[in-house]
Write an enzyme that holds these catalytic residues in place. Structure first.
Site, PDB file in Angstrom:
ATOM      1  CB  ALA A  69      14.475  48.318 -87.306  1.00 16.94           C
ATOM      2  N   GLY A 114      13.296  45.649 -83.007  1.00 20.40           N
ATOM      3  CA  GLY A 114      14.374  46.466 -82.456  1.00 20.40           C
ATOM      4  C   GLY A 114      14.003  47.133 -81.139  1.00 20.40           C
ATOM      5  CD  GLU A 117      16.675  42.973 -82.050  1.00 21.27           C
ATOM      6  OE1 GLU A 117      16.155  43.800 -82.832  1.00 21.27           O
ATOM      7  OE2 GLU A 117      17.504  42.133 -82.410  1.00 21.27           O
ATOM      8  CD  GLU A 137      12.840  41.300 -85.375  1.00 17.99           C
ATOM      9  OE1 GLU A 137      12.132  40.456 -84.790  1.00 17.99           O
ATOM     10  OE2 GLU A 137      13.437  42.212 -84.764  1.00 17.99           O
TER      11      GLU A 137
HETATM   12  N1  COA Z   1       8.742  50.993 -88.929  1.00 21.03           N
HETATM   13  C1  COA Z   1       8.253  52.028 -89.597  1.00 21.03           C
HETATM   14  N2  COA Z   1       7.043  52.559 -89.333  1.00 21.03           N
HETATM   15  C2  COA Z   1       6.308  51.984 -88.363  1.00 21.03           C
HETATM   16  C3  COA Z   1       6.770  50.876 -87.632  1.00 21.03           C
HETATM   17  C4  COA Z   1       8.059  50.363 -87.944  1.00 21.03           C
HETATM   18  N3  COA Z   1       8.599  49.349 -87.292  1.00 21.03           N
HETATM   19  N4  COA Z   1       5.819  50.513 -86.735  1.00 21.03           N
HETATM   20  C5  COA Z   1       4.797  51.373 -86.893  1.00 21.03           C
HETATM   21  N5  COA Z   1       5.095  52.268 -87.875  1.00 21.03           N
HETATM   22  C6  COA Z   1       4.262  53.367 -88.384  1.00 21.03           C
HETATM   23  C7  COA Z   1       3.141  52.859 -89.273  1.00 21.03           C
HETATM   24  O1  COA Z   1       3.617  52.642 -90.600  1.00 21.03           O
HETATM   25  C8  COA Z   1       2.157  54.008 -89.177  1.00 21.03           C
HETATM   26  O2  COA Z   1       2.614  55.044 -89.999  1.00 21.03           O
HETATM   27  P1  COA Z   1       1.573  55.800 -90.998  1.00 21.03           P
HETATM   28  O3  COA Z   1       0.595  56.480 -90.085  1.00 21.03           O
HETATM   29  O4  COA Z   1       2.432  56.766 -91.752  1.00 21.03           O
HETATM   30  O5  COA Z   1       0.954  54.749 -91.848  1.00 21.03           O
HETATM   31  C9  COA Z   1       2.312  54.457 -87.733  1.00 21.03           C
HETATM   32  O6  COA Z   1       3.597  53.997 -87.307  1.00 21.03           O
HETATM   33  C10 COA Z   1       1.268  53.896 -86.796  1.00 21.03           C
HETATM   34  O7  COA Z   1       1.296  52.494 -86.899  1.00 21.03           O
HETATM   35  P2  COA Z   1       0.019  51.594 -87.296  1.00 21.03           P
HETATM   36  O8  COA Z   1       0.503  50.320 -87.915  1.00 21.03           O
HETATM   37  O9  COA Z   1      -0.969  52.392 -88.074  1.00 21.03           O
HETATM   38  O10 COA Z   1      -0.592  51.306 -85.852  1.00 21.03           O
HETATM   39  P3  COA Z   1      -1.509  50.062 -85.420  1.00 21.03           P
HETATM   40  O11 COA Z   1      -2.019  50.384 -84.072  1.00 21.03           O
HETATM   41  O12 COA Z   1      -2.467  49.724 -86.493  1.00 21.03           O
HETATM   42  O13 COA Z   1      -0.477  48.817 -85.297  1.00 21.03           O
HETATM   43  C11 COA Z   1       1.584  47.718 -84.659  1.00 21.03           C
HETATM   44  C12 COA Z   1       0.551  48.821 -84.330  1.00 21.03           C
HETATM   45  C13 COA Z   1       2.742  47.894 -83.698  1.00 21.03           C
HETATM   46  C14 COA Z   1       0.945  46.345 -84.487  1.00 21.03           C
HETATM   47  C15 COA Z   1       2.069  47.895 -86.116  1.00 21.03           C
HETATM   48  O14 COA Z   1       2.456  49.251 -86.305  1.00 21.03           O
HETATM   49  C16 COA Z   1       3.236  47.019 -86.498  1.00 21.03           C
HETATM   50  O15 COA Z   1       3.071  45.835 -86.705  1.00 21.03           O
HETATM   51  N6  COA Z   1       4.455  47.610 -86.615  1.00 21.03           N
HETATM   52  C17 COA Z   1       5.605  46.904 -87.062  1.00 21.03           C
HETATM   53  C18 COA Z   1       6.170  46.008 -86.007  1.00 21.03           C
HETATM   54  C19 COA Z   1       7.367  45.247 -86.527  1.00 21.03           C
HETATM   55  O16 COA Z   1       7.248  44.397 -87.387  1.00 21.03           O
HETATM   56  N7  COA Z   1       8.530  45.560 -85.972  1.00 21.03           N
HETATM   57  C20 COA Z   1       9.744  44.886 -86.302  1.00 21.03           C
HETATM   58  C21 COA Z   1      10.472  45.612 -87.343  1.00 21.03           C
HETATM   59  S1  COA Z   1      11.991  44.791 -87.770  1.00 21.03           S
END
Ligand code: COA
Length: 258
Positions: A69, A114, A117, A137
């Protein structure tokens, strides 16, 4: 019906395979409000178009299926807004599970929160070797809110589901296959999903529809009764006549969906 969307690509090929691709690669295809609005409409369009036989859901780009999400969008939410967000997520993902056509998730990269999911709401999940899945989460002080606490238990059992939810660990595609979270792992999820979809697209659409409806009742009191009714219904279809005629005539059937 309009099939141009702000946050999705919607493509239909000559075999009747519809590919819905979440298209926010710069945000790793995170599910924001617009994606939900578009997904809702895209699912209706796919359900209503008789030329579409199978749906594939995937994410644009090399890196992510869907990384969850959109955290930015809900960071300031009140409890009531979050409950409403969750309820909307349930409705749209249930629409996937209840679609009258097979829905295959081609998990081409991160499927987190999400995103995991969303994949779980699809009937079948095919993962690329490099995909990572998880429900992180808890690392945000939350629990899954788009059906993950229910669907992961159904797929993998309570113990594995709780382990994933309570650690927030990302698991490999190989591990996901081992615990039953994905059906299979391939070099390219999209290629493997397309091959599977092509096979399903040749089958009788009403039989596919009734298989989905019957399986949805598995484990419920009226499961067997539902199966008998749905089995019986198919005897009145043109496709049953075509299927049996083709068998006796030693040829391949050509199903019309009637
Ligand atoms: N919501 C909003 N933005 C997200 C996102 C999410 N769930 N997942 C990734 N993004 C965005 C990042 O903020 C970043 O944006 P920016 O360039 O404006 O800063 C962009 O996508 C790229 O992600 P980034 O974190 O820089 O890539 P990474 O390779 O370093 O890491 C992940 C990849 C997937 C490990 C990391 O993005 C992450 O942990 N995301 C969240 C996962 C999560 O907790 N999901 C559950 C949500 S309820």
């Amino acid at each position: 019906m309009n099939t141009t969307f702000q946050s999705l690509l919607f493509e239909v090929d000559e075999q009747g395979i519809c590919t819905i691709s979440i298209n926010r690669p710069e945000k790793l295809n995170a599910l924001n409000n617009q994606v939900f609005l578009d997904l809702d409409d895209a699912l209706t369009a796919a359900d209503q178009n008789p030329e579409i036989r199978v749906v594939i859901v995937t994410g644009v780009g090399e890196k992510a299926f869907v990384a969850g999400a959109d955290i930015k969008e809900f960071a300031e939410f009140t409890s009531q807004q979050a409950t409403d967000l969750s309820t909307r997520g349930h409705r749209v993902f249930q629409k996937i599970e209840d679609l009258s056509k097979p829905v295959i998730a081609a998990v081409n990269g991160f499927a987190l929160g999400g995103g995991c999911e969303l994949a779980m709401a699809c009937h079948i999940r095919i993962a690329s070797k490099t995909a990572k899945l998880g429900l992180p989460e808890v690392t945000l002080g939350l629990i899954p809110g788009y059906g993950g606490t229910q669907r992961l238990v159904a797929l993998c059992g309570k113990a594995k589901a709780l382990e994933l939810m309570m650690t927030g660990n990302f698991i490999s595609a190989e591990e996901a296959e081992k615990i039953g979270l994905v059906n299979s792992v391939s070099d390219s999820a999209m290629e493997a999903a397309t091959a599977l979809a092509a096979k399903m697209a040749k089958q009788a659409p009403l039989a596919l529809k009734n298989a989905i409806k019957a399986v949805a009742k598995a484990g419920q009191n009226d499961g067997y009764l539902t199966e008998a009714t749905l089995f019986g219904e198919l005897f009145a279809t043109e496709d049953f006549k075509e299927g049996t005629s083709a068998f006796f005539e030693k040829r391949k059937p050509s199903f019309s969906g009637k």
